[in-house]
Design an enzyme around this catalytic site. Structure first.
Site, mmCIF file in Angstrom:
data_model
loop_
_atom_site.group_PDB
_atom_site.id
_atom_site.type_symbol
_atom_site.label_atom_id
_atom_site.label_comp_id
_atom_site.label_asym_id
_atom_site.label_seq_id
_atom_site.Cartn_x
_atom_site.Cartn_y
_atom_site.Cartn_z
ATOM 1 N NE ARG A 30 72.274 -7.805 -0.799
ATOM 2 C CZ ARG A 30 73.124 -7.865 0.216
ATOM 3 N NH1 ARG A 30 74.088 -8.746 0.212
ATOM 4 N NH2 ARG A 30 73.013 -7.045 1.240
ATOM 5 C CB CYS A 60 67.315 -4.655 -0.317
ATOM 6 S SG CYS A 60 65.785 -4.548 0.579
ATOM 7 C CE LYS A 84 69.992 -25.729 4.007
ATOM 8 N NZ LYS A 84 71.060 -25.215 4.801
ATOM 9 C CG HIS A 128 62.936 -36.860 27.070
ATOM 10 N ND1 HIS A 128 62.717 -37.355 28.331
ATOM 11 C CD2 HIS A 128 64.154 -37.323 26.704
ATOM 12 C CE1 HIS A 128 63.761 -38.067 28.728
ATOM 13 N NE2 HIS A 128 64.648 -38.064 27.742
ATOM 14 C CG ASN A 180 70.738 -3.566 1.800
ATOM 15 O OD1 ASN A 180 71.839 -4.074 1.751
ATOM 16 N ND2 ASN A 180 69.770 -4.085 2.520
ATOM 17 N N GLY A 181 68.677 -1.596 3.992
ATOM 18 C CA GLY A 181 68.883 -1.380 5.424
ATOM 19 C C GLY A 181 67.600 -0.916 6.070
ATOM 20 C CD GLU A 194 67.125 -22.784 4.179
ATOM 21 O OE1 GLU A 194 67.059 -21.575 4.393
ATOM 22 O OE2 GLU A 194 68.186 -23.409 4.277
ATOM 23 C CD1 TRP A 203 63.351 -11.093 1.866
ATOM 24 C CD2 TRP A 203 63.591 -9.733 3.628
ATOM 25 N NE1 TRP A 203 62.974 -11.785 2.990
ATOM 26 C CE2 TRP A 203 63.102 -10.972 4.083
ATOM 27 C CE3 TRP A 203 63.812 -8.722 4.563
ATOM 28 C CZ2 TRP A 203 62.850 -11.241 5.427
ATOM 29 C CZ3 TRP A 203 63.554 -8.972 5.903
ATOM 30 C CH2 TRP A 203 63.083 -10.236 6.314
ATOM 31 C CE LYS A 242 73.791 -17.727 0.426
ATOM 32 N NZ LYS A 242 73.569 -19.113 0.898
ATOM 33 C CD GLU A 258 72.400 -27.058 7.425
ATOM 34 O OE1 GLU A 258 71.974 -26.329 8.327
ATOM 35 O OE2 GLU A 258 72.581 -26.653 6.263
HETATM 36 O O1 M6R Z 1 75.429 -15.500 6.098
HETATM 37 P P1 M6R Z 1 75.233 -16.210 7.380
HETATM 38 O O2 M6R Z 1 75.953 -17.512 7.457
HETATM 39 O O3 M6R Z 1 75.509 -15.362 8.583
HETATM 40 O O4 M6R Z 1 73.678 -16.545 7.415
HETATM 41 C C1 M6R Z 1 73.077 -17.164 8.517
HETATM 42 C C2 M6R Z 1 71.704 -17.666 8.170
HETATM 43 O O5 M6R Z 1 70.883 -16.610 7.765
HETATM 44 C C3 M6R Z 1 71.752 -18.721 7.063
HETATM 45 O O6 M6R Z 1 72.562 -19.790 7.403
HETATM 46 C C4 M6R Z 1 70.332 -19.237 6.764
HETATM 47 O O7 M6R Z 1 69.845 -19.957 7.849
HETATM 48 C C5 M6R Z 1 70.347 -20.068 5.482
HETATM 49 N N1 M6R Z 1 69.198 -19.769 4.688
HETATM 50 C C6 M6R Z 1 70.347 -21.535 5.753
HETATM 51 O O8 M6R Z 1 70.290 -22.303 4.601
#
Ligand code: M6R
Length: 611
Positions: A27, A2, A488, A507, A99-100, A491, A73, A606, A484
């Protein structure tokens, strides 16, 4: 999760707030709302994006010099108009943005229900504001005191801003666990989850600390804590340009951030690394530097992409510093009674510096006497502040939800830390140390070259955009790159993708391979090259479609792969910074071709400030 924004001053509050909320949509973006004092205390809120809310607002009715706004969120209750923030108190005299998560909200709610209160939403935040009002009524006290008393009773995390119908000149804010920044302008104040909604108006800010309450009343800012002890606001000057948070002509923030990497990697090394002079200085790691050098083991905690950076660092530290490294998902680490002893060393990696699980893992390790080194991108973030020492990645604001430039900057910082430690320990030869320093300085230009593959990668994206699954395989330093690349793609394009160490394929995952399955190999020339070539042959034999990221000039793999993407040669240990570039571009173009919302993928936010 949020984003919150609030304003008080001579401007039209709704304009400042709507603009700010758009900057904070990374956020959370399932609903948005705003409260204004125009005649009475009015709340306008709606499921959907901030622009959906904006379209329903009629400008002439909105004249208010004070207001609070929120982009959500969802945690408690589905995304709908009722659960959107702000929330009224029972009497509608107060409104809150939050937020929280309030963990004891159900017992508080039950208490209030017993007293005859009723609720319009399913949120913990509405309970919070009704609870504050109840305290104010029962104690016949000021709003400021009611907020303070309420904060001593709630359990959980919050950044809140409250406004009152009866007091158009006042905003009350507080934080614990969720970020809140206050911008100080001339006769005006801005409050937000981060500095991006603030910087176009002022660069003077105060970062609120946990358990602090800010009272902005009649153009004056006062701070106190929940124990009623006043403090003096510590005003800092922001070092951020407006253009860094705008798209600068790119269609999406993610694309802009991918293309910024030559610069962000250079920025990260600037003033720290000088290969000519054999100099490597990390100003943020001084007093505790010897703890790193003498560590028996290093624990790395992180989540998501930052965790992948941690995995690359594991290879790097173990190879050059000869120290065992454990890379932990922060969310698992914090709940499994880990063995931590006094003086243990932890490196916490986080772009946002606000990830709740990473913060909790740090607190746990700290409570057992560990020394924490933070590797964060956001200056002044919670993780940066709770760490003993650390190094910022200086990648600049990363707005796209999918992390790109933060990853390569994390690799840059972690490599610098490891090289510094290895050099101090004498576990690296002078020659190898200098070779790596020189090669690190070359990385920005190699990333620049890898970005020239853009057009070629669009063709690969076009060919595979309708695939249902993807496999990403790599070995050694390129194994975390495979993870990674898969993350990407998942997501932002919603295609199921798995990353594996190439040798693990036989395996299990090999059973998935048929003529429909695209398999991305990160097969650059390194110590496992021959073995990866064998893995490519195994995939070919089962009719899988091979897309291979290879070192330029490779003569062998192009004969086997359907698509070959050539990246510049670099040291094996630094290759992830280069080999990840085509994978970022591939996921980006596939997502665009599938009409996905690249910068704000569904269900994601984010910074994950809830566990
Ligand atoms: O802000 P942070 O690096 O702690 O965030 C960690 C993950 O939430 C973040 O890397 C998330 O996996 C991203 N959406 C990846 O692209």
């Amino acid at each position: 999760m949020c984003g919150i924004v609030a304003y008080i001053g001579p401007r039209k509050a709704h304009e400042v707030i709507i603009k700010g909320l758009k900057r904070l949509e990374y956020r959370g973006y399932d609903s948005a709302g705003i409260a204004l004092l125009n005649g009475s205390l009015n709340i306008y809120k709606k499921k959907g994006r901030v622009s959906d809310l904006e379209n329903t607002l009629e400008d002439e009715k909105l004249a208010s010099r004070v207001g609070i706004g929120h982009t959500r969120w969802a945690t408690h209750g589905e995304p709908n108009d009722e659960n959107a923030h702000p929330h009224y108190s029972f009497s509608k005299n107060l409104a809150i943005i939050h937020n929280g998560i309030i963990e004891n909200y159900s017992s508080l709610k039950q208490e209030l229900l017993n007293k005859g209160y009723s609720f319009k939403s399913e949120t913990d935040s509405e309970v919070f504001i009704q609870f504050i009002e109840d305290i104010q009524v029962n104690n016949d006290c000021s709003l400021e005191e009611a907020v303070r008393l309420a904060l001593t009773k709630v359990v959980g995390a919050y950044a809140i801003v409250i406004m009152s119908k009866d007091d158009p000149n006042m905003l009350i804010a507080a934080r614990k666990g969720s970020p809140l920044v206050i911008g100080i302008g001339k006769d005006e104040f801005f409050l937000a989850s981060d500095a991006t909604p603030i910087i176009e108006y002022t660069n003077e800010v105060v970062y609120l600390n946990d358990y602090e309450i800010a009272i902005i009343d009649n153009n004056e800012l006062r701070l106190k804590n929940t124990q009623d002890v006043a403090s003096t606001p510590y005003i800092q000057t922001l070092d951020m340009e407006l253009e860094a948070i705008e798209k600068g002509g790119y269609e999406h923030f993610m694309l802009k951030e991918i293309f910024e990497q030559p610069r962000s990697i250079s920025d990260c090394m600037r003033g720290r690394l000088n290969a000519n002079k054999g100099r490597l200085v990390l100003g943020g790691i001084r007093e505790y530097a010897n703890k790193l050098v003498n560590a028996d083991r290093i624990i790395i905690v992180a989540c998501g992409t930052s965790w992948h950076a941690g995995l690359v660092a594991e290879y790097f530290f173990e190879e050059f510093c000869r120290v065992p490294v454990e890379v932990e998902y922060a969310s698992e680490f914090r709940y499994r009674n880990p063995i931590i002893k006094e003086g243990d060393v932890m490196i916490a990696i986080s772009q946002s510096g606000e990830t709740a699980d990473t913060l909790a893992a740090i607190e746990l390790a700290k409570s057992k006497g560990a020394i924490i080194f933070g590797v964060c991108n956001v200056v002044g973030s919670s993780i940066a502040r709770v760490s003993h020492e650390g190094a910022y990645t200086h990648a600049g604001p990363e707005i796209g939800v999918a992390s790109t430039k933060a990853f390569t900057a994390q690799l840059t910082v972690l490599s610098m830390i490891a090289l510094r430690v290895a050099h101090k320990k004498g576990t690296i030869t002078e020659r190898r140390y200098h070779e790596l320093l020189v090669e690190m300085e070359n990385i920005p230009s190699k990333v620049e070259k890898a970005l020239e593959l853009d057009a070629q990668i669009k063709l690969v994206a076009e060919r595979f955009k309708d695939a249902k699954n993807f496999l990403y395989l790599g070995r050694g330093y390129n194994f975390p790159v495979a993870l990674e690349g898969a993350l990407k793609l998942k997501e932002i394009s919603y295609i199921h993708a798995e990353g594996y160490p190439a040798a693990e394929m036989k395996h299990g995952p090999i059973a998935l391979i048929d003529e429909e399955m695209p398999v991305v190999f990160i097969a650059t020339r390194d110590s496992s090259y021959d073995k990866v070539v064998s893995n490519i042959q195994e995939v070919k034999a089962r009719k899988g479609k091979v897309i291979a990221v290879v070192t330029e000039g490779d003569a062998l793999i192009p004969k086997m792969a359907e698509f070959v993407i050539e990246v510049p040669k670099t040291d094996e240990a630094l290759m992830p910074m280069v080999s990840v570039i085509p994978l970022q571009l591939l996921s980006y173009y596939i997502a665009v071709m599938r009409d996905c919302n690249v910068d704000q993928p569904r269900n994601l936010a984010k910074s994950v400030t809830v566990e």
